[in-house]
Design a protein around this motif. Structure first.
Motif, PDB file in Angstrom:
ATOM      1  N   LYS A  43       0.838  -1.192   0.000  1.00 55.10           N
ATOM      2  CA  LYS A  43       0.000   0.000   0.000  1.00 55.10           C
ATOM      3  C   LYS A  43       0.877   1.246   0.000  1.00 55.10           C
ATOM      4  O   LYS A  43       2.027   1.202   0.384  1.00 55.10           O
ATOM      5  CB  LYS A  43      -0.904  -0.022   1.234  1.00 55.10           C
ATOM      6  CG  LYS A  43      -1.917  -1.150   1.212  1.00 55.10           C
ATOM      7  CD  LYS A  43      -2.655  -1.226   2.546  1.00 55.10           C
ATOM      8  CE  LYS A  43      -3.721  -2.268   2.608  1.00 55.10           C
ATOM      9  NZ  LYS A  43      -3.556  -3.479   1.912  1.00 55.10           N
ATOM     10  N   ASP A  44       0.273   2.373  -0.423  1.00 54.30           N
ATOM     11  CA  ASP A  44       1.027   3.622  -0.404  1.00 54.30           C
ATOM     12  C   ASP A  44       1.225   4.071   1.045  1.00 54.30           C
ATOM     13  O   ASP A  44       0.705   3.464   1.978  1.00 54.30           O
ATOM     14  CB  ASP A  44       0.341   4.697  -1.254  1.00 54.30           C
ATOM     15  CG  ASP A  44      -1.047   5.056  -0.749  1.00 54.30           C
ATOM     16  OD1 ASP A  44      -1.199   5.370   0.449  1.00 54.30           O
ATOM     17  OD2 ASP A  44      -1.986   5.028  -1.561  1.00 54.30           O
ATOM     18  N   ILE A  45       1.972   5.136   1.214  1.00 56.51           N
ATOM     19  CA  ILE A  45       2.330   5.606   2.555  1.00 56.51           C
ATOM     20  C   ILE A  45       1.099   5.914   3.407  1.00 56.51           C
ATOM     21  O   ILE A  45       1.028   5.513   4.562  1.00 56.51           O
ATOM     22  CB  ILE A  45       3.274   6.828   2.453  1.00 56.51           C
ATOM     23  CG1 ILE A  45       4.666   6.318   2.071  1.00 56.51           C
ATOM     24  CG2 ILE A  45       3.311   7.625   3.745  1.00 56.51           C
ATOM     25  CD1 ILE A  45       5.707   7.365   1.867  1.00 56.51           C
ATOM     26  N   VAL A  46       0.118   6.590   2.827  1.00 56.14           N
ATOM     27  CA  VAL A  46      -1.075   6.960   3.592  1.00 56.14           C
ATOM     28  C   VAL A  46      -1.845   5.716   4.021  1.00 56.14           C
ATOM     29  O   VAL A  46      -2.197   5.552   5.202  1.00 56.14           O
ATOM     30  CB  VAL A  46      -1.984   7.913   2.781  1.00 56.14           C
ATOM     31  CG1 VAL A  46      -3.282   8.187   3.519  1.00 56.14           C
ATOM     32  CG2 VAL A  46      -1.255   9.218   2.478  1.00 56.14           C
ATOM     33  N   ASP A  47      -2.107   4.808   3.079  1.00 52.87           N
ATOM     34  CA  ASP A  47      -2.867   3.593   3.413  1.00 52.87           C
ATOM     35  C   ASP A  47      -2.108   2.702   4.398  1.00 52.87           C
ATOM     36  O   ASP A  47      -2.713   2.057   5.247  1.00 52.87           O
ATOM     37  CB  ASP A  47      -3.215   2.811   2.143  1.00 52.87           C
ATOM     38  CG  ASP A  47      -4.224   3.545   1.263  1.00 52.87           C
ATOM     39  OD1 ASP A  47      -4.915   4.442   1.793  1.00 52.87           O
ATOM     40  OD2 ASP A  47      -4.313   3.233   0.068  1.00 52.87           O
ATOM     41  N   THR A  48      -0.803   2.661   4.282  1.00 49.28           N
ATOM     42  CA  THR A  48       0.007   1.877   5.216  1.00 49.28           C
ATOM     43  C   THR A  48      -0.118   2.443   6.630  1.00 49.28           C
ATOM     44  O   THR A  48      -0.326   1.707   7.597  1.00 49.28           O
ATOM     45  CB  THR A  48       1.489   1.861   4.777  1.00 49.28           C
ATOM     46  OG1 THR A  48       1.567   1.289   3.463  1.00 49.28           O
ATOM     47  CG2 THR A  48       2.345   1.047   5.732  1.00 49.28           C
ATOM     48  N   ALA A  49      -0.015   3.761   6.755  1.00 47.10           N
ATOM     49  CA  ALA A  49      -0.128   4.405   8.071  1.00 47.10           C
ATOM     50  C   ALA A  49      -1.533   4.230   8.651  1.00 47.10           C
ATOM     51  O   ALA A  49      -1.689   3.879   9.815  1.00 47.10           O
ATOM     52  CB  ALA A  49       0.231   5.883   7.969  1.00 47.10           C
ATOM     53  N   THR A 161      11.675   1.420  12.189  1.00 48.05           N
ATOM     54  CA  THR A 161      12.237   1.872  10.915  1.00 48.05           C
ATOM     55  C   THR A 161      11.827   0.983   9.754  1.00 48.05           C
ATOM     56  O   THR A 161      11.375  -0.146   9.925  1.00 48.05           O
ATOM     57  CB  THR A 161      13.779   1.885  10.972  1.00 48.05           C
ATOM     58  OG1 THR A 161      14.240   0.547  11.200  1.00 48.05           O
ATOM     59  CG2 THR A 161      14.298   2.799  12.044  1.00 48.05           C
ATOM     60  N   ASP A 162      12.038   1.558   8.576  1.00 53.15           N
ATOM     61  CA  ASP A 162      11.962   0.826   7.311  1.00 53.15           C
ATOM     62  C   ASP A 162      10.635   0.104   7.068  1.00 53.15           C
ATOM     63  O   ASP A 162      10.617  -1.050   6.634  1.00 53.15           O
ATOM     64  CB  ASP A 162      13.123  -0.158   7.191  1.00 53.15           C
ATOM     65  CG  ASP A 162      14.469   0.528   7.139  1.00 53.15           C
ATOM     66  OD1 ASP A 162      14.512   1.753   6.903  1.00 53.15           O
ATOM     67  OD2 ASP A 162      15.490  -0.150   7.345  1.00 53.15           O
ATOM     68  N   ILE A 163       9.522   0.770   7.303  1.00 52.73           N
ATOM     69  CA  ILE A 163       8.219   0.199   6.950  1.00 52.73           C
ATOM     70  C   ILE A 163       7.994   0.551   5.484  1.00 52.73           C
ATOM     71  O   ILE A 163       7.806   1.712   5.122  1.00 52.73           O
ATOM     72  CB  ILE A 163       7.093   0.766   7.836  1.00 52.73           C
ATOM     73  CG1 ILE A 163       7.386   0.436   9.301  1.00 52.73           C
ATOM     74  CG2 ILE A 163       5.743   0.207   7.402  1.00 52.73           C
ATOM     75  CD1 ILE A 163       6.515   1.177  10.279  1.00 52.73           C
ATOM     76  N   LYS A 164       8.048  -0.463   4.639  1.00 58.79           N
ATOM     77  CA  LYS A 164       8.003  -0.263   3.192  1.00 58.79           C
ATOM     78  C   LYS A 164       6.581   0.002   2.730  1.00 58.79           C
ATOM     79  O   LYS A 164       5.642  -0.666   3.132  1.00 58.79           O
ATOM     80  CB  LYS A 164       8.576  -1.517   2.501  1.00 58.79           C
ATOM     81  CG  LYS A 164       8.630  -1.423   1.008  1.00 58.79           C
ATOM     82  CD  LYS A 164       9.718  -0.466   0.550  1.00 58.79           C
ATOM     83  CE  LYS A 164       9.813  -0.434  -0.967  1.00 58.79           C
ATOM     84  NZ  LYS A 164       9.639   0.873  -1.551  1.00 58.79           N
ATOM     85  N   ALA A 165       6.435   0.982   1.869  1.00 54.04           N
ATOM     86  CA  ALA A 165       5.167   1.284   1.207  1.00 54.04           C
ATOM     87  C   ALA A 165       5.440   1.295  -0.295  1.00 54.04           C
ATOM     88  O   ALA A 165       6.604   1.295  -0.711  1.00 54.04           O
ATOM     89  CB  ALA A 165       4.644   2.637   1.675  1.00 54.04           C
ATOM     90  N   SER A 166       4.386   1.294  -1.096  1.00 54.97           N
ATOM     91  CA  SER A 166       4.589   1.235  -2.543  1.00 54.97           C
ATOM     92  C   SER A 166       5.265   2.495  -3.084  1.00 54.97           C
ATOM     93  O   SER A 166       5.880   2.455  -4.139  1.00 54.97           O
ATOM     94  CB  SER A 166       3.251   1.020  -3.252  1.00 54.97           C
ATOM     95  OG  SER A 166       2.395   2.135  -3.016  1.00 54.97           O
TER      96      SER A 166
END
Length: 180
Positions: A43-49, A161-166
């Motif tokens: 997911k993108d950064i917003v959806d991941t958060a 750290t390092d939570i990957k998003a698309s």
């Protein structure tokens, strides 16, 4: 005696072995395959958060500042994401004041201190002394007593750290970064 042979058109039934193929099917979702594939994609950064559940205040702030579309864009971005507890550490009323429409510029300034263009993973971040943010300001990076990021107003601890998003990477922090 001559044999009378009559030709008949009768069908001869023979037993022919039948080869059976058993197909086993397992339903993993009632959603169409395309939706399943998209759901399994990063997911993108917003959806991941938002999906993490501990960034509700950040999500509300991004919405109020009209930054959701930006952070759903191609990026890549590095986001130092303050948790709900980090926002709760601010003086009483600060978040409510920042979320008011008349304070959108100030809120945007604060939020952009948390966004660095490009992907900066922890292994690279610890080699840096500072980083230029999406808002044009600079945040300091320190490795003394753990990894910290912030300004002269205060440093926050990087707690994950390092939570990957698309479209980038997220580092979780325990305090909101404030402008100098």
């Amino acid at each position: 005696a001559p044999c009378n042979q009559q030709k008949s058109s009768r069908l001869v039934h023979r037993r022919v072995p039948v080869h059976e193929t058993i197909i086993s099917e397992r339903v993993i979702s009632s959603r169409p395959v395309r939706e399943v594939a998209l759901a399994d994609a990063p997911k993108d950064i917003v959806d991941t958060a938002v999906g993490a559940g501990s960034f509700k205040t950040l999500a509300a702030a991004l919405t109020a500042a009209d930054l959701v579309a930006t952070l759903k864009g191609d990026g890549p971005f590095t986001v130092f994401a303050p948790t709900d507890e980090a926002f709760a550490k601010l003086p009483a009323g600060t978040v409510d004041t920042l979320l008011k429409p008349e304070n959108k510029a100030k809120l945007t300034e604060v939020l952009l201190l948390h966004v660095v263009p490009g992907e900066v993973y922890a292994a690279d971040a610890v080699k840096l002394k500072d980083a230029k943010t999406a808002g044009g300001k600079t945040v300091n990076i320190s490795t003394e007593g753990g990894v910290k990021v912030g300004t002269a107003k205060g440093m926050s601890n990087v707690v994950k750290t390092d939570i990957k998003a698309s479209n980038g990477v997220i580092h979780v922090i325990d305090a909101v970064i404030l402008p100098e």
